[in-house]
Design a protein around this motif. Structure first.
Motif, mmCIF file in Angstrom:
data_model
loop_
_atom_site.group_PDB
_atom_site.id
_atom_site.type_symbol
_atom_site.label_atom_id
_atom_site.label_comp_id
_atom_site.label_asym_id
_atom_site.label_seq_id
_atom_site.Cartn_x
_atom_site.Cartn_y
_atom_site.Cartn_z
ATOM 1 N N GLY A 243 0.866 -1.181 0.000
ATOM 2 C CA GLY A 243 0.000 0.000 0.000
ATOM 3 C C GLY A 243 0.899 1.226 0.000
ATOM 4 O O GLY A 243 2.076 1.143 0.374
ATOM 5 N N SER A 244 0.375 2.363 -0.455
ATOM 6 C CA SER A 244 1.238 3.546 -0.439
ATOM 7 C C SER A 244 1.443 4.042 0.989
ATOM 8 O O SER A 244 2.395 4.769 1.270
ATOM 9 N N ASN A 245 0.586 3.634 1.905
ATOM 10 C CA ASN A 245 0.822 3.960 3.322
ATOM 11 C C ASN A 245 2.170 3.436 3.802
ATOM 12 O O ASN A 245 2.815 4.029 4.653
ATOM 13 N N PHE B 34 -4.854 13.855 5.359
ATOM 14 C CA PHE B 34 -4.964 12.399 5.513
ATOM 15 C C PHE B 34 -4.412 11.921 6.865
ATOM 16 O O PHE B 34 -3.312 12.303 7.276
ATOM 17 N N TYR C 92 -0.655 10.646 7.934
ATOM 18 C CA TYR C 92 0.521 11.522 8.107
ATOM 19 C C TYR C 92 0.870 11.719 9.584
ATOM 20 O O TYR C 92 2.031 11.546 9.967
ATOM 21 N N ASN D 178 -7.646 13.675 0.978
ATOM 22 C CA ASN D 178 -8.671 12.842 1.595
ATOM 23 C C ASN D 178 -8.717 13.263 3.064
ATOM 24 O O ASN D 178 -7.659 13.312 3.681
ATOM 25 N N ASP E 275 1.154 13.167 -2.421
ATOM 26 C CA ASP E 275 0.411 11.907 -2.339
ATOM 27 C C ASP E 275 -0.718 11.958 -3.364
ATOM 28 O O ASP E 275 -1.687 12.691 -3.208
ATOM 29 N N ALA F 143 -2.901 9.544 -4.404
ATOM 30 C CA ALA F 143 -3.681 8.297 -4.318
ATOM 31 C C ALA F 143 -4.892 8.293 -5.253
ATOM 32 O O ALA F 143 -5.315 7.236 -5.714
ATOM 33 N N TYR F 144 -5.431 9.475 -5.539
ATOM 34 C CA TYR F 144 -6.647 9.548 -6.365
ATOM 35 C C TYR F 144 -6.365 10.141 -7.747
ATOM 36 O O TYR F 144 -7.271 10.616 -8.421
ATOM 37 N N THR G 91 -1.063 4.673 -5.766
ATOM 38 C CA THR G 91 -1.562 3.420 -5.202
ATOM 39 C C THR G 91 -2.415 2.639 -6.191
ATOM 40 O O THR G 91 -2.975 3.217 -7.130
ATOM 41 N N SER H 85 -4.850 0.933 -4.804
ATOM 42 C CA SER H 85 -6.018 0.700 -3.942
ATOM 43 C C SER H 85 -7.283 1.393 -4.418
ATOM 44 O O SER H 85 -8.376 0.979 -4.060
ATOM 45 N N LYS H 86 -7.153 2.468 -5.171
ATOM 46 C CA LYS H 86 -8.326 3.267 -5.462
ATOM 47 C C LYS H 86 -8.828 3.000 -6.893
ATOM 48 O O LYS H 86 -9.569 2.067 -7.092
ATOM 49 N N ARG I 178 -3.160 -4.610 -1.000
ATOM 50 C CA ARG I 178 -2.159 -3.728 -0.417
ATOM 51 C C ARG I 178 -0.937 -3.562 -1.325
ATOM 52 O O ARG I 178 0.070 -4.255 -1.170
HETATM 53 C C1 PLP Z 1 -6.394 5.784 0.311
HETATM 54 C C2 PLP Z 1 -5.267 6.724 0.455
HETATM 55 C C3 PLP Z 1 -3.957 6.296 0.324
HETATM 56 C C4 PLP Z 1 -3.667 4.910 -0.149
HETATM 57 O O1 PLP Z 1 -3.496 4.011 0.796
HETATM 58 P P1 PLP Z 1 -2.954 2.566 0.388
HETATM 59 O O2 PLP Z 1 -2.052 2.250 1.529
HETATM 60 O O3 PLP Z 1 -2.223 2.685 -0.904
HETATM 61 O O4 PLP Z 1 -4.152 1.713 0.298
HETATM 62 C C5 PLP Z 1 -2.925 7.198 0.416
HETATM 63 N N1 PLP Z 1 -3.178 8.492 0.612
HETATM 64 C C6 PLP Z 1 -4.414 8.963 0.711
HETATM 65 C C7 PLP Z 1 -4.643 10.411 0.853
HETATM 66 C C8 PLP Z 1 -5.491 8.077 0.655
HETATM 67 O O5 PLP Z 1 -6.730 8.529 0.796
#
Ligand code: PLP
Length: 362
Positions: A92-94, A118, A121, A165, A192, A194-195, A222, A224-225, A233
């Motif tokens: 995951g990017s987290n 987010f 952080y 987010n 970041d 992600a979207y 990521t 994930s989205k 992940r």
């Molecule tokens: C969903 C999201 C992520 C992505 O999380 P993953 O670990 O890649 O699932 C990262 N940054 C933001 C702002 C998000 O909303």
């Protein structure tokens, strides 16, 4: 608990609270067929190419994955026109955000970001004993001037979610680029994205194109989205070679599992599925916000796959009543937005069910 000495930052932390899982709601309320619009997942899920690739790999899971993620990094490097070793893969990017904190943040150093940014952080920052600095939001989004003004000699990392987010707010190319120009080059700036794939604005920047220009830039993306692989992940960071080398020093040897690497490779080949997901989000955003407008409600304009609905003092009660209707959305009081609920853009049917439940609840 009390008798243990713990790391200084951990004492002040609270565990990240994810959206309520569907199975939990169904168990607790004894219902079936609940709808979850709480974690910004893609309602289409993985495309058929991904599903076939994963199915073909099921029997072959006894070996450790490629710890360097060579095949996937090669394709991502081509995709972004960077060198293979500028790519860092994450669980995951987290995971990438955490690697960044472990390399660049420690007690006495500060991470800077906006109010309503987010939630991961502050978690990664405090977990390593560094200090969180936030600046007030402007129209719910990042105020880049405030951010610049807050930089001091302890500032080590700046986290910018574009779009952000939970607010769905975004920064345009001109503002963000001129911000990058003003930040000292010994401060890490994390953008970041992600979207990224969802954003439909002409002046929304692809900051991966600035990597050659800014040696202090890390861009995170990521699967994930928009790619629909949240359950697997997998995400990645793009940066200079030297930053990527640092991140790799603290990365766990096999942080990205084999199935996730296979799925991500297949997802990158399935442009049609990505486009279908994006179009579905455009339609869903229209359907949802038109529904809000019909009920006389306001929301924060969003470029992501989620929207924050404004409900004043009723937000908490509406959230709870929606649970009884079998609908999970997201409370965001923990983002200092106690008067809003964040709703993920689901399928047409899910949005329909949400809107009629919301209408009943109100
Ligand atoms: C969903 C999201 C992520 C992505 O999380 P993953 O670990 O890649 O699932 C990262 N940054 C933001 C702002 C998000 O909303």
């Amino acid at each position: 608990m009390d008798r243990f000495e713990i790391a200084s930052g951990v004492a002040g932390l609270k565990a990240y609270e994810p959206g309520k899982p569907l199975s939990e709601l169904e168990r607790e309320y004894n219902i079936s067929d609940a709808v979850k619009l709480a974690s910004n997942e893609n309602p289409l899920g993985p495309g058929l190419l991904v599903q076939e690739a994963m199915r073909a790999a099921v029997a072959d899971q006894s070996r450790y994955p490629d710890g360097n993620g060579f095949e996937l990094k090669k394709v991502l490097a081509q995709h972004h026109a960077v060198e293979l070793n500028q790519v860092t893969l994450g669980n995951g990017s987290n995971d990438i955000l955490e690697l960044i904190a472990r390399v660049f943040l420690y007690p006495g150093r500060e991470a800077l970001f906006s109010e309503h940014a987010f939630a991961v952080y502050p978690i990664v920052t405090q977990a390593v004993g560094a200090t969180v600095m936030t600046t007030p939001a402007k129209d719910y989004g990042y105020d880049l001037d405030a951010l610049l003004a807050a930089i001091n000699d302890k500032t080590a990392v700046i986290f910018i979610a574009n779009p952000n987010n939970p607010t769905g707010t975004w920064l345009d190319e001109l503002s963000l680029k001129s911000f990058m120009d003003k930040v000292a080059d010994d401060i890490i700036v994390v953008i970041d994205e992600a979207y990224f794939e969802y954003v439909q604005k002409e002046t929304y920047p692809d900051s991966t194109q600035w990597l050659a220009e800014y040696g202090n830039l890390i861009v995170t993306r990521t699967f994930s989205k928009a790619y629909g692989l949240a359950g697997l992940r997998i995400g990645y960071g793009l940066s200079s070679l030297s930053i990527a080398d640092l991140l790799n020093r603290v990365r766990q040897p096999f942080n990205v599992n084999a199935m996730a690497q296979i799925a991500a490779l297949a997802a990158l080949k399935d442009e049609a599925h990505l486009q279908q997901s994006i179009q579905m989000n455009i339609n869903g955003m229209q359907q949802l916000t038109r529904g809000f407008a019909d009920m006389g409600l306001s929301w924060i304009p969003s470029v992501g796959n989620f929207v924050c609905l404004e409900l004043g003092g009723m937000a908490g009660r509406v959230y709870n009543r929606l649970l009884y209707e079998g609908i999970i959305v997201r409370l965001i009081a923990n983002y200092d937005l106690p008067h809003h609920l964040r709703i993920t853009i689901g399928s047409r049917l899910e949005i329909e069910r949400f809107l009629s439940a919301l209408d009943r609840v109100l």
